[in-house]
Design an enzyme around this catalytic site. Sequence first.
Site, PDB file in Angstrom:
ATOM      1  N   GLY A 182       0.838  -1.210   0.000  1.00 18.94           N
ATOM      2  CA  GLY A 182       0.000   0.000   0.000  1.00 18.94           C
ATOM      3  C   GLY A 182       0.865   1.249   0.000  1.00 18.94           C
TER       4      GLY A 182
ATOM      5  N   ASP B  89       2.394  -1.743  -4.488  1.00 20.69           N
ATOM      6  CA  ASP B  89       0.974  -1.352  -4.601  1.00 20.69           C
ATOM      7  C   ASP B  89       0.379  -2.025  -5.828  1.00 20.69           C
ATOM      8  OD1 ASP B  89      -0.595   1.347  -3.263  1.00 20.69           O
ATOM      9  OD2 ASP B  89      -1.494   0.424  -5.049  1.00 20.69           O
TER      10      ASP B  89
ATOM     11  N   PRO C 172     -11.912   1.475   3.850  1.00 15.60           N
ATOM     12  CA  PRO C 172     -13.051   2.412   3.838  1.00 15.60           C
ATOM     13  C   PRO C 172     -14.224   1.877   4.648  1.00 15.60           C
ATOM     14  CG  PRO C 172     -12.907   1.195   1.758  1.00 15.60           C
ATOM     15  CD  PRO C 172     -11.724   0.772   2.579  1.00 15.60           C
ATOM     16  N   THR C 173     -15.221   2.726   4.864  1.00 12.05           N
ATOM     17  CA  THR C 173     -16.430   2.278   5.554  1.00 12.05           C
ATOM     18  C   THR C 173     -17.242   1.407   4.588  1.00 12.05           C
ATOM     19  OG1 THR C 173     -16.403   4.355   6.773  1.00 12.05           O
ATOM     20  CG2 THR C 173     -18.453   3.118   6.814  1.00 12.05           C
TER      21      THR C 173
ATOM     22  N   PHE D 291     -11.320  11.111  20.396  1.00  7.67           N
ATOM     23  CA  PHE D 291     -11.115  12.217  21.350  1.00  7.67           C
ATOM     24  C   PHE D 291     -10.812  13.522  20.599  1.00  7.67           C
ATOM     25  CE2 PHE D 291     -10.099  10.585  25.841  1.00  7.67           C
ATOM     26  CZ  PHE D 291     -10.882   9.451  25.684  1.00  7.67           C
TER      27      PHE D 291
ATOM     28  N   CYS E  83      -9.801   9.873   8.373  1.00  8.18           N
ATOM     29  CA  CYS E  83      -9.804   9.086   9.619  1.00  8.18           C
ATOM     30  C   CYS E  83     -10.951   9.355  10.582  1.00  8.18           C
ATOM     31  CB  CYS E  83      -8.495   9.322  10.362  1.00  8.18           C
ATOM     32  SG  CYS E  83      -7.134   8.465   9.601  1.00  8.18           S
TER      33      CYS E  83
ATOM     34  N   LYS F 213     -14.521   7.950   9.835  1.00  9.12           N
ATOM     35  CA  LYS F 213     -14.432   6.499   9.642  1.00  9.12           C
ATOM     36  C   LYS F 213     -14.129   5.794  10.965  1.00  9.12           C
ATOM     37  CE  LYS F 213     -10.714   4.525   8.116  1.00  9.12           C
ATOM     38  NZ  LYS F 213      -9.522   4.294   7.316  1.00  9.12           N
TER      39      LYS F 213
ATOM     40  N   LYS G  55      -7.898  20.161   4.808  1.00  9.66           N
ATOM     41  CA  LYS G  55      -7.141  21.112   5.621  1.00  9.66           C
ATOM     42  C   LYS G  55      -6.022  21.654   4.748  1.00  9.66           C
ATOM     43  CE  LYS G  55      -4.090  19.191   8.617  1.00  9.66           C
ATOM     44  NZ  LYS G  55      -3.425  18.256   9.558  1.00  9.66           N
TER      45      LYS G  55
HETATM   46  C1  UDX Z   1      -5.982  12.763  12.070  1.00 11.66           C
HETATM   47  C2  UDX Z   1      -5.197  12.638  13.380  1.00 11.66           C
HETATM   48  O1  UDX Z   1      -4.828  13.948  13.841  1.00 11.66           O
HETATM   49  C3  UDX Z   1      -3.976  11.759  13.172  1.00 11.66           C
HETATM   50  O2  UDX Z   1      -3.306  11.545  14.407  1.00 11.66           O
HETATM   51  C4  UDX Z   1      -4.404  10.427  12.588  1.00 11.66           C
HETATM   52  O3  UDX Z   1      -3.291   9.595  12.318  1.00 11.66           O
HETATM   53  C5  UDX Z   1      -5.192  10.635  11.312  1.00 11.66           C
HETATM   54  O4  UDX Z   1      -6.308  11.484  11.566  1.00 11.66           O
HETATM   55  P1  UDX Z   1      -5.758  14.218   9.860  1.00 11.66           P
HETATM   56  O5  UDX Z   1      -7.177  13.823   9.645  1.00 11.66           O
HETATM   57  O6  UDX Z   1      -4.791  13.972   8.760  1.00 11.66           O
HETATM   58  O7  UDX Z   1      -5.158  13.465  11.155  1.00 11.66           O
HETATM   59  O8  UDX Z   1      -5.669  15.775  10.215  1.00 11.66           O
HETATM   60  P2  UDX Z   1      -6.035  16.631  11.523  1.00 11.66           P
HETATM   61  O9  UDX Z   1      -4.991  17.642  11.696  1.00 11.66           O
HETATM   62  O10 UDX Z   1      -6.312  15.754  12.680  1.00 11.66           O
HETATM   63  O11 UDX Z   1      -7.360  17.403  11.087  1.00 11.66           O
HETATM   64  C6  UDX Z   1      -8.593  16.737  10.885  1.00 11.66           C
HETATM   65  C7  UDX Z   1      -9.695  17.720  10.571  1.00 11.66           C
HETATM   66  O12 UDX Z   1     -10.024  18.495  11.714  1.00 11.66           O
HETATM   67  C8  UDX Z   1      -9.337  18.732   9.472  1.00 11.66           C
HETATM   68  O13 UDX Z   1     -10.444  18.908   8.617  1.00 11.66           O
HETATM   69  C9  UDX Z   1      -9.029  20.011  10.243  1.00 11.66           C
HETATM   70  O14 UDX Z   1      -9.241  21.160   9.492  1.00 11.66           O
HETATM   71  C10 UDX Z   1     -10.036  19.891  11.386  1.00 11.66           C
HETATM   72  N1  UDX Z   1      -9.646  20.657  12.591  1.00 11.66           N
HETATM   73  C11 UDX Z   1      -8.495  20.372  13.256  1.00 11.66           C
HETATM   74  C12 UDX Z   1     -10.504  21.654  13.064  1.00 11.66           C
HETATM   75  O15 UDX Z   1     -11.553  21.918  12.479  1.00 11.66           O
HETATM   76  N2  UDX Z   1     -10.156  22.338  14.201  1.00 11.66           N
HETATM   77  C13 UDX Z   1      -9.013  22.079  14.904  1.00 11.66           C
HETATM   78  O16 UDX Z   1      -8.770  22.729  15.922  1.00 11.66           O
HETATM   79  C14 UDX Z   1      -8.151  21.063  14.408  1.00 11.66           C
HETATM   80  P1  ADP Z   2      -4.171   5.467   3.429  1.00 12.59           P
HETATM   81  O1  ADP Z   2      -4.617   6.887   3.654  1.00 12.59           O
HETATM   82  O2  ADP Z   2      -4.648   4.536   4.514  1.00 12.59           O
HETATM   83  O3  ADP Z   2      -2.709   5.342   3.145  1.00 12.59           O
HETATM   84  P2  ADP Z   2      -4.708   5.201   0.582  1.00 12.59           P
HETATM   85  O4  ADP Z   2      -6.009   4.957  -0.108  1.00 12.59           O
HETATM   86  O5  ADP Z   2      -3.996   6.487   0.360  1.00 12.59           O
HETATM   87  O6  ADP Z   2      -4.983   4.956   2.141  1.00 12.59           O
HETATM   88  O7  ADP Z   2      -3.679   4.052   0.190  1.00 12.59           O
HETATM   89  C1  ADP Z   2      -3.951   2.680   0.206  1.00 12.59           C
HETATM   90  C2  ADP Z   2      -3.178   2.031  -0.962  1.00 12.59           C
HETATM   91  O8  ADP Z   2      -3.280   0.624  -0.825  1.00 12.59           O
HETATM   92  C3  ADP Z   2      -3.723   2.382  -2.352  1.00 12.59           C
HETATM   93  O9  ADP Z   2      -2.680   2.932  -3.136  1.00 12.59           O
HETATM   94  C4  ADP Z   2      -4.192   1.007  -2.916  1.00 12.59           C
HETATM   95  O10 ADP Z   2      -3.944   0.889  -4.307  1.00 12.59           O
HETATM   96  C5  ADP Z   2      -3.316   0.044  -2.124  1.00 12.59           C
HETATM   97  N1  ADP Z   2      -3.846  -1.318  -2.029  1.00 12.59           N
HETATM   98  C6  ADP Z   2      -5.094  -1.704  -1.662  1.00 12.59           C
HETATM   99  N2  ADP Z   2      -5.175  -3.063  -1.656  1.00 12.59           N
HETATM  100  C7  ADP Z   2      -3.955  -3.537  -2.008  1.00 12.59           C
HETATM  101  C8  ADP Z   2      -3.405  -4.854  -2.163  1.00 12.59           C
HETATM  102  N3  ADP Z   2      -4.135  -5.942  -1.932  1.00 12.59           N
HETATM  103  N4  ADP Z   2      -2.118  -4.968  -2.572  1.00 12.59           N
HETATM  104  C9  ADP Z   2      -1.371  -3.855  -2.784  1.00 12.59           C
HETATM  105  N5  ADP Z   2      -1.826  -2.597  -2.645  1.00 12.59           N
HETATM  106  C10 ADP Z   2      -3.098  -2.422  -2.254  1.00 12.59           C
END
Ligand code: UDX
Ligand code: ADP
Length: 480
Positions: A8, A33, A89-90, A222, A272, A275, A335
């Site tokens: 991946g 991948d 994904p969900t 959280f 994240c 989901k 973001k």
């Molecule tokens: C999150 C977690 O922070 C990270 O630890 C985990 O591995 C993956 O999920 P990410 O979703 O990439 O990371 O970004 P993050 O900075 O957490 O922001 C998430 C969302 O919250 C964004 O849309 C951001 O704009 C929003 N946000 C963040 C706010 O609206 N207010 C804030 O104070 C902080």
């Molecule tokens: P994340 O944010 O968790 O890294 P992404 O969707 O960006 O998720 O990346 C997941 C990657 O995993 C994609 O590039 C997809 O093509 C790859 N992938 C999914 N299933 C397989 C598999 N069975 N073997 C190799 N790669 C895979």
Amino acid sequence: MVKICCIGAGYVGGPTMAVIAYKCPSVEVVVVDISKPRINAWNSEQLPIYEPGLEDVVKKCRGKNLFFSAEIEKHVAKADIIFVSVNTPTKTQGLGAGKAADLTYWETAARLIADVSKSAKIVVEKSTVPVKTAEAIEKILTHNSKGISFQILSNPEFLAGGTAINDLFNPDRVLIGGRETPDGMKAVKALKDIYAHWVPEERIICTNLWSAELSKLAANAFLAQRISSVNAMSALCEATGADVSEVSNAVGKDTRIGPKFLNSSVGFGGSCFQKDILNLVYICECNGLPQVANYWKQVIKVNDYQKTRFVNRVVSSMFNTIANKKIAILGFSFKKDTGDTRETPAIDVCRGLLRDEAQLSIYDPQVPERQIRDDLSMRKLDWEHPGHASSVSFSAPEQISVVTDAYQATEGAHAICILTEWDEFRFLDFQRIYDSMPNPAYIFDGRNIVDVEKLRKIGFIVYSIGKPLDPWLVDMPAVV
Ligand code: UDX
Ligand code: ADP
């Protein structure tokens, strides 16, 4: 030489492996991948994802101890440690639709590992997966193992989009979960030794498998809860004349609460938060804990409410009609500093405005036009009623134009909606923009980045989330 293979090459696998290769010159890292175009992009000058600092790290190691390849079986067979970082994904249909994680990709990867392995492997769960997935994967691997020993570890990722490289270089903690058996502990130590190349020992936490898996879901729940809490306050601030930034500042000064992650916004996005909370909800429901499930559901409901509230504010301020009015959308990614649009609040806000027949002119510094159009035309899963595919599939491409700079987007627009906090939006020439817009000229700041007083002086009617309302903002009663 320790050999690592990561299945991946996405937002998590790519940057994480690049940093491991950079920090551990004695380790060989191959990222594989199923998507050949993705691998080709990793091997090209134009990396498939935008992340500040990533290109530099990749260029320093690529071809030395960091490789990107589509030959999955070959590299999995050779590896000592296999990270699985595929998408989860969900689920969109069947049992648990709308909440449970779809583990199809994970299962395919696990079966492949079992098929091609000829030597003992440590398999590391890197994608967010629900609690007890490791157990399921362990079963797949051991039932198909032909006598080969597999140790499963959970090593959740805490990097955030836009700051991934810094998060990987200086993690608050690294979490490794494993079986509490002699072989399990040996595997934990092997992975710990990799991180110990650059992470201080006291920041590497070792737990059992389930604690590691649940900690990831809990941490994201959280964090998301903090944002929904401050966003809920923002609605109350607007109703009472308080200022949400002042409230956040005062609340965050309490050392038990802390100042981070208290910025009110149009809503959280990203791959994240939603989901993982839905996963948590599903796990609670499956374990007979509906009260706990309902508690966490509210975090998502408030987030949905915040997006709807923003759209309603735009429509009601503009005399309840935005049909055929040009509205500039500044920012589409979830973001700043990322081109990632997964679950971005911009999707729901744009759909809401399009439903009211607005003409949207969208600009984002990193998101390509194709991605924006795909996101807006895709059917959206209704997580509360997964049976009814969303009613808001949208197909009027002529209502959308995607442009390449903010001045083009705002020229002749009746209103501007700031949906991502890109730094460049703070420094726009707002006088020039105002002069190019019809009156009244509105700015709806969904990220609280503009200088409200300055813009009001220019002549804009400004709405900022959770701030005292502009006296010129007409709040038309919603038409029933
Ligand atoms: C999150 C977690 O922070 C990270 O630890 C985990 O591995 C993956 O999920 P990410 O979703 O990439 O990371 O970004 P993050 O900075 O957490 O922001 C998430 C969302 O919250 C964004 O849309 C951001 O704009 C929003 N946000 C963040 C706010 O609206 N207010 C804030 O104070 C902080
Ligand atoms: P994340 O944010 O968790 O890294 P992404 O969707 O960006 O998720 O990346 C997941 C990657 O995993 C994609 O590039 C997809 O093509 C790859 N992938 C999914 N299933 C397989 C598999 N069975 N073997 C190799 N790669 C895979």
